[in-house]
Design an enzyme around this catalytic site. Structure first.
Site, PDB file in Angstrom:
ATOM      1  N   HIS A  61      -5.926  -5.516  -1.867  1.00  0.00           N
ATOM      2  CA  HIS A  61      -6.735  -5.516  -0.650  1.00  0.00           C
ATOM      3  C   HIS A  61      -7.056  -6.935  -0.191  1.00  0.00           C
ATOM      4  O   HIS A  61      -7.790  -7.121   0.772  1.00  0.00           O
ATOM      5  CB  HIS A  61      -8.030  -4.730  -0.865  1.00  0.00           C
ATOM      6  CG  HIS A  61      -7.836  -3.247  -0.799  1.00  0.00           C
ATOM      7  ND1 HIS A  61      -8.873  -2.341  -0.896  1.00  0.00           N
ATOM      8  CD2 HIS A  61      -6.714  -2.496  -0.637  1.00  0.00           C
ATOM      9  CE1 HIS A  61      -8.401  -1.106  -0.804  1.00  0.00           C
ATOM     10  NE2 HIS A  61      -7.096  -1.180  -0.646  1.00  0.00           N
ATOM     11  N   HIS A  78       0.764   4.432  -2.511  1.00  0.00           N
ATOM     12  CA  HIS A  78       0.592   5.804  -2.029  1.00  0.00           C
ATOM     13  C   HIS A  78       1.769   6.687  -2.443  1.00  0.00           C
ATOM     14  O   HIS A  78       1.591   7.885  -2.693  1.00  0.00           O
ATOM     15  CB  HIS A  78       0.443   5.813  -0.508  1.00  0.00           C
ATOM     16  CG  HIS A  78      -0.920   5.388  -0.045  1.00  0.00           C
ATOM     17  ND1 HIS A  78      -1.522   5.892   1.092  1.00  0.00           N
ATOM     18  CD2 HIS A  78      -1.805   4.507  -0.577  1.00  0.00           C
ATOM     19  CE1 HIS A  78      -2.725   5.340   1.236  1.00  0.00           C
ATOM     20  NE2 HIS A  78      -2.902   4.491   0.249  1.00  0.00           N
ATOM     21  N   ARG A  81       0.834  -1.201   0.000  1.00  0.00           N
ATOM     22  CA  ARG A  81       0.000   0.000   0.000  1.00  0.00           C
ATOM     23  C   ARG A  81       0.872   1.255   0.000  1.00  0.00           C
ATOM     24  O   ARG A  81       0.563   2.253  -0.659  1.00  0.00           O
ATOM     25  CB  ARG A  81      -0.921  -0.025   1.224  1.00  0.00           C
ATOM     26  CG  ARG A  81      -1.950   1.085   1.255  1.00  0.00           C
ATOM     27  CD  ARG A  81      -2.873   0.907   2.448  1.00  0.00           C
ATOM     28  NE  ARG A  81      -3.744   2.061   2.614  1.00  0.00           N
ATOM     29  CZ  ARG A  81      -4.170   2.505   3.789  1.00  0.00           C
ATOM     30  NH1 ARG A  81      -3.778   1.900   4.900  1.00  0.00           N
ATOM     31  NH2 ARG A  81      -4.961   3.548   3.867  1.00  0.00           N
ATOM     32  N   ASN A 141      -2.403   8.431   5.285  1.00  0.00           N
ATOM     33  CA  ASN A 141      -1.176   7.659   5.520  1.00  0.00           C
ATOM     34  C   ASN A 141      -0.897   7.392   6.996  1.00  0.00           C
ATOM     35  O   ASN A 141      -0.198   6.432   7.327  1.00  0.00           O
ATOM     36  CB  ASN A 141       0.022   8.399   4.915  1.00  0.00           C
ATOM     37  CG  ASN A 141      -0.061   8.506   3.400  1.00  0.00           C
ATOM     38  OD1 ASN A 141      -0.579   7.620   2.745  1.00  0.00           O
ATOM     39  ND2 ASN A 141       0.438   9.599   2.843  1.00  0.00           N
TER      40      ASN A 141
END
Length: 313
Positions: free
Chosen positions: A181, A53, A49, A82
């Site tokens: 996910h 990001h 992730r 975040n």
């Protein structure tokens, strides 16, 4: 272990970039990541992730790793998208320190993060692939740019398609990358609106499976003071696979941005294919990860090679 050759990458990036300058780099990152993920599988999801990001804000330049500077100027890292959601910063820093001890001022933090995302996929899903490298580290991190670039967990499918298109990624690639996910977790606050007062009413989101919603309410009570983590994929929470898509078709997507993928006629067909054919999803995931890792990269004399991933030189 499935090994899929990389197909797309920025032409300025190259597989084996550190073959002569720091031949041990990928093995150092791999050992560091595998050790951390063995202790806590959630770290692997956090690192994947983090790579996403990073790439969606200023490109894949390691800017998400930078801590806020003096004078109260906040970094991407402190943005609510975040913090506290992203995990694994200490793993990237540990790998960087080990690399600096053998190859000082040679390997960028942006490349370490790309390697670490691949190694997390390998550890948690036996998905391995070649990572083109040669990224340089950015010197700038801007708090507000996170809001402008990262899709929130309440995004609709149309909003997600548009957001990814701005980064050069197709609707199919967006749905494919959403499969990350399959691992990781989210705080109750990211989806509690689906459980209570959905769209201003007192009813829950009708797209949620009733038994799944009841289990979520038990973990995330209305007005609860705590904000616990809930697995993004309740079927195989610590294994990177296509079960995420199977869960979506059963109404067990955790976030609005997950469940919306089966509510939209364009993205629904990609979900159906990924749910049915695991090997197909894996091959698409590899290609999409390599392509995402090429977004707006700094190369050559651009940027810098940081001594510490948390601060500019």
């Amino acid at each position: 272990m499935l090994l899929v050759p990389a197909v797309y990458s920025d032409p300025s990036l190259k597989v084996g970039f550190y073959k002569r300058s720091c031949p041990a780099v990928e093995s150092i990152v791999r050992r560091t990541v595998r050790r951390a993920v063995s202790r806590n599988p959630g770290i692997g999801g956090g690192i994947i992730r983090m790579h996403f990001h990073d790439c969606f804000v200023r490109g894949c330049d390691g800017s998400v790793l930078l801590k806020s500077g003096p004078g109260g100027k906040q970094s991407e890292r402190d943005h609510p998208a975040n913090n506290p959601g992203l995990r694994g910063f200490e793993v990237i820093e540990e790998a960087k320190n080990r690399i600096e001890s053998v190859c000082p001022n040679t390997v960028s933090c942006a490349d370490i993060l790309a390697f670490a995302a691949r190694d997390s996929s390998s550890k948690l899903g036996r998905i391995n692939y070649a990572v083109p490298a040669g990224r340089r580290d950015g010197r700038v991190t801007v708090f507000d740019e996170v809001t402008d670039n990262l899709p929130p967990p309440t995004s609709t499918a149309d909003q997600l398609v548009a957001n990814f298109a701005r980064k050069g990624l197709s609707a199919d690639e967006m749905v494919t990358l959403s499969g990350a996910h399959s691992i990781g977790a989210s705080h109750c606050s990211s989806f509690s609106a689906r459980l209570y007062s959905f769209n201003g009413t007192h009813d829950q989101d009708p797209s949620l499976d009733r038994k799944f919603a009841a289990a979520l309410k038990a973990t995330c009570p209305r007005g609860g003071g705590r904000d616990p983590l809930v697995p993004l994929d309740s079927a195989t929470p610590n294994w990177l696979d296509n079960k995420y898509y199977v869960e979506l078709t059963a109404g067990r997507g955790l976030l609005t941005s997950d469940q919306t993928l089966v509510e939209n006629s364009l993205t629904r067909k990609y979900v159906a294919v990924n749910a049915r054919y695991g090997a197909t999803w894996t091959a698409k995931y590899v290609k999409a990860m390599v392509k995402m890792g090429s977004i707006d990269v700094l190369t050559g004399s651009q940027g810098e090679i940081r001594s510490s991933c948390s601060f500019v030189n």
